[in-house]
Design a protein around this motif. Structure first.
Motif, PDB file in Angstrom:
ATOM      1  N   ALA A  10     136.025  92.255  51.145  1.00 26.10           N
ATOM      2  CA  ALA A  10     136.631  90.913  51.178  1.00 26.10           C
ATOM      3  C   ALA A  10     135.872  89.985  52.125  1.00 26.10           C
ATOM      4  CB  ALA A  10     138.088  91.004  51.614  1.00 26.10           C
ATOM      5  N   VAL A  11     135.995  88.694  51.830  1.00 31.73           N
ATOM      6  CA  VAL A  11     135.379  87.656  52.655  1.00 31.73           C
ATOM      7  C   VAL A  11     136.453  86.636  53.013  1.00 31.73           C
ATOM      8  CG1 VAL A  11     133.684  85.780  52.707  1.00 31.73           C
ATOM      9  CG2 VAL A  11     133.113  87.953  51.584  1.00 31.73           C
ATOM     10  N   ILE A  12     136.513  86.275  54.293  1.00 29.61           N
ATOM     11  CA  ILE A  12     137.350  85.171  54.752  1.00 29.61           C
ATOM     12  C   ILE A  12     136.403  84.059  55.187  1.00 29.61           C
ATOM     13  CG2 ILE A  12     138.997  84.339  56.473  1.00 29.61           C
ATOM     14  CD1 ILE A  12     140.097  87.157  56.686  1.00 29.61           C
ATOM     15  N   GLU A  13     136.597  82.895  54.619  1.00 33.49           N
ATOM     16  CA  GLU A  13     135.774  81.734  54.937  1.00 33.49           C
ATOM     17  C   GLU A  13     136.656  80.707  55.640  1.00 33.49           C
ATOM     18  OE1 GLU A  13     133.499  78.247  52.465  1.00 33.49           O
ATOM     19  OE2 GLU A  13     133.781  80.188  51.487  1.00 33.49           O
ATOM     20  N   LEU A  14     136.292  80.354  56.852  1.00 31.11           N
ATOM     21  CA  LEU A  14     137.053  79.400  57.666  1.00 31.11           C
ATOM     22  C   LEU A  14     136.350  78.051  57.636  1.00 31.11           C
ATOM     23  CD1 LEU A  14     137.596  81.861  60.618  1.00 31.11           C
ATOM     24  CD2 LEU A  14     139.260  81.280  58.845  1.00 31.11           C
ATOM     25  N   ARG A  15     136.900  77.114  56.862  1.00 35.95           N
ATOM     26  CA  ARG A  15     136.239  75.827  56.682  1.00 35.95           C
ATOM     27  C   ARG A  15     136.278  74.960  57.936  1.00 35.95           C
ATOM     28  NH1 ARG A  15     133.008  76.173  52.226  1.00 35.95           N
ATOM     29  NH2 ARG A  15     132.899  73.926  52.229  1.00 35.95           N
ATOM     30  N   ARG A  16     137.221  75.192  58.850  1.00 36.36           N
ATOM     31  CA  ARG A  16     137.269  74.400  60.083  1.00 36.36           C
ATOM     32  C   ARG A  16     136.033  74.641  60.939  1.00 36.36           C
ATOM     33  NH1 ARG A  16     141.107  71.597  62.358  1.00 36.36           N
ATOM     34  NH2 ARG A  16     142.813  72.576  61.244  1.00 36.36           N
TER      35      ARG A  16
END
Length: 152
Positions: free
Chosen positions: A40-46
């Motif tokens: 899985a990948v978590i992408e934090l746009r902030r």
């Protein structure tokens, strides 16, 4: 065209999305495998940060649980089935920070059906408030695949 999604699948997906806050916010890394796929990948746009793989997600969760963990609340989820075994979930989140500040935004998730059940394969966290542009803005039309289609 989206594939039909059974009621049992909807219920299981809702449980996975709810378990995220309990496992992630509390640093209960043994339960993260019930939420995320191994890759899985978590992408934090902030911040523009990307956390890839279950081990890295566990390290991220543990580091936050030691003092900076937000208290996540996932709500108003809309599911869009793409193909059998693949669903997009668009949820609103509220995150209460340790100092009492509140942030909110959208989780744009891609869930896949694994041998062990539904799991999040990709999560994009898109902030809304406090006001301000995310460091890494979404491309034009990025959210479109998470919108339900309207027929007729």
């Amino acid at each position: 065209m989206s594939a039909p999604l059974r009621h049992a699948d909807r219920q299981e997906i809702a449980g996975v999305l709810a378990l995220f806050a309990h496992a992630f916010d509390n640093g209960e890394v043994a339960d993260l495998g019930l939420v995320f796929t191994k890759d899985a990948v978590i992408e934090l746009r902030r911040t523009g940060r990307e956390v890839a793989g279950l081990d890295a997600i566990a390290e991220f969760s543990t580091a936050l649980a030691e003092g900076d963990a937000p208290d996540h609340h996932t709500l108003d989820t809309v599911l869009v089935a793409e193909t059998p075994g693949r669903v997009r979930a668009r949820s609103r989140y509220l995150a209460v920070l340790p100092d009492g500040a509140v942030h909110n935004g959208d989780f744009l998730d891609v869930l896949v059906l694994t041998d062990d059940g539904w799991r999040i394969a990709r999560r994009v966290s898109v902030p809304r408030y406090p006001l301000g542009e995310p460091l890494v803005p979404l491309p034009e039309g990025y959210v479109d695949p998470w919108r339900p289609t309207r027929s007729g």
